[in-house]
Design a protein around this motif. Structure first.
Motif, PDB file in Angstrom:
ATOM      1  N   MET A   1      -2.590 -28.004 -26.653  1.00  0.00           N
ATOM      2  CA  MET A   1      -1.627 -28.907 -27.318  1.00  0.00           C
ATOM      3  C   MET A   1      -0.935 -29.789 -26.263  1.00  0.00           C
ATOM      4  O   MET A   1      -0.345 -29.281 -25.310  1.00  0.00           O
ATOM      5  CB  MET A   1      -0.610 -28.023 -28.064  1.00  0.00           C
ATOM      6  N   ILE A   2      -1.024 -31.097 -26.464  1.00  0.00           N
ATOM      7  CA  ILE A   2      -0.420 -32.026 -25.499  1.00  0.00           C
ATOM      8  C   ILE A   2       1.084 -32.120 -25.764  1.00  0.00           C
ATOM      9  O   ILE A   2       1.515 -32.223 -26.922  1.00  0.00           O
ATOM     10  CB  ILE A   2      -1.072 -33.416 -25.620  1.00  0.00           C
ATOM     11  N   SER A   3       1.867 -32.074 -24.678  1.00  0.00           N
ATOM     12  CA  SER A   3       3.314 -32.182 -24.884  1.00  0.00           C
ATOM     13  C   SER A   3       3.820 -33.447 -24.178  1.00  0.00           C
ATOM     14  O   SER A   3       3.149 -34.022 -23.320  1.00  0.00           O
ATOM     15  CB  SER A   3       3.992 -30.911 -24.356  1.00  0.00           C
ATOM     16  N   LEU A   4       5.042 -33.842 -24.553  1.00  0.00           N
ATOM     17  CA  LEU A   4       5.605 -35.083 -24.005  1.00  0.00           C
ATOM     18  C   LEU A   4       5.612 -35.067 -22.467  1.00  0.00           C
ATOM     19  O   LEU A   4       5.325 -36.072 -21.829  1.00  0.00           O
ATOM     20  CB  LEU A   4       7.028 -35.278 -24.552  1.00  0.00           C
ATOM     21  N   GLU A   5       5.911 -33.886 -21.915  1.00  0.00           N
ATOM     22  CA  GLU A   5       5.969 -33.765 -20.442  1.00  0.00           C
ATOM     23  C   GLU A   5       4.646 -34.172 -19.794  1.00  0.00           C
ATOM     24  O   GLU A   5       4.622 -34.635 -18.661  1.00  0.00           O
ATOM     25  CB  GLU A   5       6.269 -32.301 -20.032  1.00  0.00           C
ATOM     26  N   ASP A   6       3.545 -33.978 -20.519  1.00  0.00           N
ATOM     27  CA  ASP A   6       2.235 -34.298 -19.941  1.00  0.00           C
ATOM     28  C   ASP A   6       2.070 -35.789 -19.633  1.00  0.00           C
ATOM     29  O   ASP A   6       1.166 -36.171 -18.890  1.00  0.00           O
ATOM     30  CB  ASP A   6       1.103 -33.845 -20.881  1.00  0.00           C
ATOM     31  N   TYR A   7       2.911 -36.615 -20.249  1.00  0.00           N
ATOM     32  CA  TYR A   7       2.781 -38.065 -20.019  1.00  0.00           C
ATOM     33  C   TYR A   7       3.523 -38.521 -18.758  1.00  0.00           C
ATOM     34  O   TYR A   7       3.448 -39.677 -18.390  1.00  0.00           O
ATOM     35  CB  TYR A   7       3.306 -38.857 -21.233  1.00  0.00           C
ATOM     36  N   GLN A   8       4.249 -37.576 -18.161  1.00  0.00           N
ATOM     37  CA  GLN A   8       5.077 -37.944 -17.005  1.00  0.00           C
ATOM     38  C   GLN A   8       4.250 -38.589 -15.883  1.00  0.00           C
ATOM     39  O   GLN A   8       4.679 -39.543 -15.252  1.00  0.00           O
ATOM     40  CB  GLN A   8       5.808 -36.716 -16.486  1.00  0.00           C
ATOM     41  N   SER A   9       3.039 -38.065 -15.684  1.00  0.00           N
ATOM     42  CA  SER A   9       2.220 -38.614 -14.591  1.00  0.00           C
ATOM     43  C   SER A   9       1.811 -40.060 -14.883  1.00  0.00           C
ATOM     44  O   SER A   9       1.437 -40.796 -13.967  1.00  0.00           O
ATOM     45  CB  SER A   9       0.980 -37.748 -14.393  1.00  0.00           C
ATOM     46  N   ILE A  10       1.885 -40.474 -16.127  1.00  0.00           N
ATOM     47  CA  ILE A  10       1.483 -41.856 -16.460  1.00  0.00           C
ATOM     48  C   ILE A  10       2.689 -42.789 -16.535  1.00  0.00           C
ATOM     49  O   ILE A  10       2.663 -43.898 -16.017  1.00  0.00           O
ATOM     50  CB  ILE A  10       0.710 -41.877 -17.804  1.00  0.00           C
ATOM     51  N   ILE A  11       3.790 -42.316 -17.164  1.00  0.00           N
ATOM     52  CA  ILE A  11       4.898 -43.262 -17.381  1.00  0.00           C
ATOM     53  C   ILE A  11       6.143 -42.946 -16.545  1.00  0.00           C
ATOM     54  O   ILE A  11       7.116 -43.688 -16.572  1.00  0.00           O
ATOM     55  CB  ILE A  11       5.297 -43.332 -18.886  1.00  0.00           C
ATOM     56  N   GLY A  12       6.094 -41.846 -15.834  1.00  0.00           N
ATOM     57  CA  GLY A  12       7.226 -41.521 -14.949  1.00  0.00           C
ATOM     58  C   GLY A  12       8.314 -40.710 -15.647  1.00  0.00           C
ATOM     59  O   GLY A  12       8.452 -40.731 -16.862  1.00  0.00           O
ATOM     60  N   LYS A  13       9.114 -40.044 -14.819  1.00  0.00           N
ATOM     61  CA  LYS A  13      10.135 -39.120 -15.296  1.00  0.00           C
ATOM     62  C   LYS A  13      11.230 -39.841 -16.099  1.00  0.00           C
ATOM     63  O   LYS A  13      11.718 -39.361 -17.119  1.00  0.00           O
ATOM     64  CB  LYS A  13      10.770 -38.467 -14.053  1.00  0.00           C
ATOM     65  N   ARG A  14      11.593 -41.029 -15.584  1.00  0.00           N
ATOM     66  CA  ARG A  14      12.707 -41.762 -16.180  1.00  0.00           C
ATOM     67  C   ARG A  14      12.416 -42.117 -17.649  1.00  0.00           C
ATOM     68  O   ARG A  14      13.275 -41.986 -18.523  1.00  0.00           O
ATOM     69  CB  ARG A  14      12.932 -43.030 -15.348  1.00  0.00           C
ATOM     70  N   ASN A  15      11.210 -42.554 -17.897  1.00  0.00           N
ATOM     71  CA  ASN A  15      10.845 -42.924 -19.271  1.00  0.00           C
ATOM     72  C   ASN A  15      10.817 -41.718 -20.201  1.00  0.00           C
ATOM     73  O   ASN A  15      11.197 -41.810 -21.369  1.00  0.00           O
ATOM     74  CB  ASN A  15       9.496 -43.636 -19.288  1.00  0.00           C
ATOM     75  N   ILE A  16      10.373 -40.585 -19.685  1.00  0.00           N
ATOM     76  CA  ILE A  16      10.360 -39.362 -20.503  1.00  0.00           C
ATOM     77  C   ILE A  16      11.804 -39.004 -20.858  1.00  0.00           C
ATOM     78  O   ILE A  16      12.124 -38.654 -22.003  1.00  0.00           O
ATOM     79  CB  ILE A  16       9.707 -38.182 -19.730  1.00  0.00           C
ATOM     80  N   LYS A  17      12.672 -39.137 -19.882  1.00  0.00           N
ATOM     81  CA  LYS A  17      14.081 -38.809 -20.084  1.00  0.00           C
ATOM     82  C   LYS A  17      14.703 -39.712 -21.158  1.00  0.00           C
ATOM     83  O   LYS A  17      15.434 -39.257 -22.041  1.00  0.00           O
ATOM     84  CB  LYS A  17      14.833 -38.985 -18.752  1.00  0.00           C
ATOM     85  N   GLN A  18      14.356 -40.981 -21.073  1.00  0.00           N
ATOM     86  CA  GLN A  18      14.879 -41.945 -22.064  1.00  0.00           C
ATOM     87  C   GLN A  18      14.446 -41.567 -23.480  1.00  0.00           C
ATOM     88  O   GLN A  18      15.228 -41.612 -24.416  1.00  0.00           O
ATOM     89  CB  GLN A  18      14.325 -43.336 -21.765  1.00  0.00           C
TER      90      GLN A  18
END
Ligand code: UDP
Length: 416
Positions: A1-18
């Motif tokens: 199951m893919i989770s939001l955290e998995d996108y961090q390597s693509i869009i960066g930590k800041r965007n995940i936080k937003q």
């Protein structure tokens, strides 16, 4: 199951936080998405990814699909076609049936929620059969509404009057409506089976399944078999190119359960191909993500020669794979492909043939455009941007008059 955290390597930590901060503003609320098919086409493709991510973010999001028989879906396909500009005459019985089936669906689908998002015209009249309470109704239109049939639009508009907002993919599709309209571009999921990196073993496996040899350049179009995708035009363009360059054409696509025209178009395509061994017509099943991914990765040029197009996720998918894409200059394709920068737009069979030849003869241009295309997609058309747009919309509709969203502790403006 893919989770939001998995996108961090693509869009960066800041965007995940937003995204997480925005989601906090709507946490615990209930949203229901409604469309007309679980499989086939871009809407289902996106809902499969967005719904789980919204739930992960603490938003109670459910996805409902309306039921109907072939007769109903013939009518809704005609409605879809007429909204995209085809001249179609609707009988009163057709329109009555369209409404009646929606009414029957309303008896079995519980739409008690903070917000109901209705995708496309098939379930549009549902709004009429639910009590007018706190629920916000939003119409999310995915189709090319640049020149709809006006009498049909007048008929549907009656139902739209009951909605609180509409969402379109590009500005050109917006209409005069008594409620706010928002622009949200569709998106792809870079981590899904359709878009993730593949090993060469996986790619070779797919080519073997379809008996495709990589002995000459490959031109590809992936699409449902639908006349608006112009598969016949693609074959004609390919034939012009092949007079000068030995190459293969792959037309890959499936049939959607809410599109009864598909089989007829597929037959026309087979007839036009006339058993040509360099034209591969691949009928895909509904779960063909890896196959589509592999085909897009082996293509030298990707076409999306649509005559009408709401957005064209297949364009985005190929751009993400750094492919040079040639698309019809229509609808949402025009916000993805910018001539000589992220791809090419064409308006005719000859134009498509010219650009295919141009790219096949210039590998360095193809490489550069593919590179820029991927960057453009990563900045504009990934699912995380889409998620953020939806979250902002939920908040804005839930808080009328507040058009600046403060998130996190700093109370900094998140953006307008
Ligand atoms: N697609 C698929 N199987 C097919 C044909 C298309 O999974 O046989 C996918 C395609 O990869 C893309 C979506 O369905 O993700 C089509 O979206 P698009 O916006 O290009 O066109 P639509 O079908 O919604 O008009």
């Amino acid at each position: 199951m893919i989770s939001l955290e998995d996108y961090q390597s693509i869009i960066g930590k800041r965007n995940i936080k937003q995204i997480k901060s925005l989601a906090r503003l709507y946490r615990g609320k209930k949203i229901i998405m409604v469309n007309s098919t679980k499989d086939g086409g871009g809407v289902a493709e996106m809902l499969h990814r967005l719904v789980p991510l919204l739930n992960e973010l603490g938003i109670n999001c459910r996805w409902e699909v309306i039921n109907g028989n072939n007769g109903f879906f013939n009518i809704t396909k005609n409605i879809h076609n007429a909204l995209q500009g085809k001249r179609i005459k609707f009988s009163n019985e057709d329109l009555e049936k369209f409404i009646r089936v929606n009414k029957e669906n309303a008896k079995s689908i519980n739409l008690d929620a903070d917000m109901v998002i209705i995708h496309d015209p098939q379930p549009l009249p549902l709004v009429d059969f639910y009590p007018k309470n706190k629920t916000k109704w939003v119409w999310r239109c995915h189709i090319d509404m640049s020149r709809p049939d006006l009498s049909l639009w007048k008929f549907l508009r009656k139902y739209l009057m009951e909605y609180n907002a509409s969402i379109f993919s590009i500005a050109k599709f917006s209409k005069i409506l008594p409620h706010p309209q928002y622009l949200i571009a569709p998106s792809i999921d870079p981590l899904s089976g359709k878009n993730r990196e593949l090993s060469s073993k996986e790619i070779e496996g797919v080519l073997k399944t379809f008996n495709i040899v990589r002995d000459k350049p490959i031109i590809l179009q992936v699409s449902r078999f639908d006349s608006f995708k112009d598969p016949i035009g693609v074959i004609k363009a390919f034939r012009i190119v092949r007079k000068e360059i030995n190459c293969r054409l792959i037309l890959a696509g499936g049939l959607a359960s809410d599109d009864p025209e598909g089989e007829m178009v597929l037959e026309e395509v087979k007839k036009e191909a006339r058993g040509d061994p360099d034209i591969h017509i691949l009928l895909l099943e509904s779960k063909s993500d890896i196959k589509i991914n592999a085909l897009q990765r082996v293509a030298d040029v990707v076409l999306q020669k649509s005559l009408k197009e709401g957005f064209g996720l297949t364009v985005t998918e190929a751009m993400w794979k750094e492919k040079p894409v040639i698309g019809g200059e229509v609808g949402g394709i025009t916000i993805q492909l910018h001539n000589h920068r992220t791809g090419f737009l064409v308006n005719s069979i000859e134009g498509a043939a010219y650009r295919i030849r141009y790219l096949l003869n210039r590998p360095s241009v193809s490489y550069k455009i593919g590179n820029q295309a991927k960057k453009f997609v990563s900045q504009n058309f990934l699912i995380t941007r889409h998620l953020r747009d939806y979250l902002a919309l939920f908040y804005i509709l839930g808080n009328p008059g507040k058009d600046i969203i403060y998130i996190g502790k700093s109370k900094k403006n998140f953006g307008s």
